[in-house]
Write a protein that holds these residues in place. Structure first.
Motif, mmCIF file in Angstrom:
data_model
loop_
_atom_site.group_PDB
_atom_site.id
_atom_site.type_symbol
_atom_site.label_atom_id
_atom_site.label_comp_id
_atom_site.label_asym_id
_atom_site.label_seq_id
_atom_site.Cartn_x
_atom_site.Cartn_y
_atom_site.Cartn_z
ATOM 1 N N THR A 216 0.812 -1.212 0.000
ATOM 2 C CA THR A 216 0.000 0.000 0.000
ATOM 3 C C THR A 216 0.846 1.263 0.000
ATOM 4 N N VAL B 32 -8.492 7.715 -1.219
ATOM 5 C CA VAL B 32 -8.694 6.277 -1.027
ATOM 6 C C VAL B 32 -7.589 5.479 -1.697
ATOM 7 N N LYS B 33 -7.198 4.387 -1.036
ATOM 8 C CA LYS B 33 -6.392 3.338 -1.660
ATOM 9 C C LYS B 33 -7.231 2.054 -1.614
ATOM 10 N N PRO B 34 -7.853 1.657 -2.725
ATOM 11 C CA PRO B 34 -8.649 0.428 -2.727
ATOM 12 C C PRO B 34 -7.766 -0.796 -2.482
ATOM 13 N N TYR C 175 -9.464 -4.308 -1.683
ATOM 14 C CA TYR C 175 -10.132 -5.535 -2.139
ATOM 15 C C TYR C 175 -11.593 -5.267 -2.435
ATOM 16 N N SER C 176 -12.016 -5.731 -3.599
ATOM 17 C CA SER C 176 -13.405 -5.748 -3.999
ATOM 18 C C SER C 176 -13.496 -6.740 -5.145
ATOM 19 N N ASN D 61 -16.021 -4.634 0.628
ATOM 20 C CA ASN D 61 -15.231 -3.626 -0.067
ATOM 21 C C ASN D 61 -14.242 -3.086 0.955
ATOM 22 N N ALA E 155 -10.659 -0.847 1.927
ATOM 23 C CA ALA E 155 -9.824 0.259 1.450
ATOM 24 C C ALA E 155 -9.108 0.918 2.621
ATOM 25 N N LYS F 196 -13.674 -1.593 6.110
ATOM 26 C CA LYS F 196 -14.346 -2.641 5.358
ATOM 27 C C LYS F 196 -15.843 -2.420 5.482
#
Length: 219
Positions: free
Chosen positions: A124, A139-141, A143-144, A151, A153, A215
């Motif tokens: 990250t 935002v740093k995504p 998992y989705s 979701n 982030a 999450k």
């Protein structure tokens, strides 16, 4: 080991820094338990600390494993994962974790069922902050995936950022990594873990700014 904060319909707020370190089944590995259902082989969320040189025996992950490396360098036979690394190991994966110099992790076990889940390994620190859904948010995504409810982030709140009142279908989980996160129910400094249940409502903000792991869905 008894269940702890096992009811996902209840709101939980914990100062993880104030929780005791408890021994794990492996020498040199301690944890601060946040939630648990079903003893050592059940669902669990924990802060886990590895002493320098500590290792855990090789094991599989029924229903998956999720890790955010908080400090130090976590390792296994597949590689080294410095602070800021996000890992999602789906069901069927196996490893023998260890650390050379010590590390601290945020760990979620048996909460990622479904063999079709993608394996994720993200540094990250190397990701760019992307614009968020409101001014002051970035935002740093992490998992989705289509077909799964979560979701995940990292979200950065600039000082003075406010977000509108909203509801959380599927619940929300937050670990405050830096600064102070807030809503009308309280103020949550770094190290706070929050679990807001399905259909909970709040109006979050941050006067001094913060970075959170968040999450939404899956609760």
């Amino acid at each position: 080991m008894e269940d702890l904060h096992a009811n996902l319909l209840e709101r939980v707020v914990l100062d993880t820094h104030a929780l005791p370190w408890e021994p794990s089944p492996s020498p040199g590995v301690q944890r601060r338990r946040l939630d648990r259902l079903g003893g050592e082989s059940g669902r669990a969320t924990s802060i886990v600390r590895y002493d320098a040189g500590a290792a855990f025996p090789a094991h599989a992950h029924p229903a998956g494993e999720e890790i955010l490396v908080l400090d130090g360098v976590f390792s296994d036979e597949h590689g080294d994962y410095p602070a800021g690394t996000y890992l999602l190991n789906p069901p069927g994966t196996r490893h023998a974790p260890f650390t050379r110099d010590g590390c601290t992790l945020f760990v979620k076990l048996r909460q990622h069922d479904g063999p079709e889940r993608q394996q994720v390994c993200l540094d990250t620190q190397a990701l760019d902050w992307l614009p968020g859904v409101a001014p002051g948010l970035s935002v740093k995504p992490l998992y989705s995936q289509a077909g799964f409810p979560e979701n995940v982030a990292l979200v950065r709140w600039a000082p003075g950022t406010e977000f509108h009142r909203h509801v959380h279908p599927g619940g929300e989980e937050i670990l405050v990594l830096e600064g102070v996160f807030e809503d009308e129910l309280g103020s949550y400094p770094a190290g706070t873990w929050l679990r807001n249940p399905h259909m909970s409502v709040h109006t979050p903000f941050s006067r001094e700014g913060c970075i959170i792991y968040v999450k939404v869905g899956g609760l």
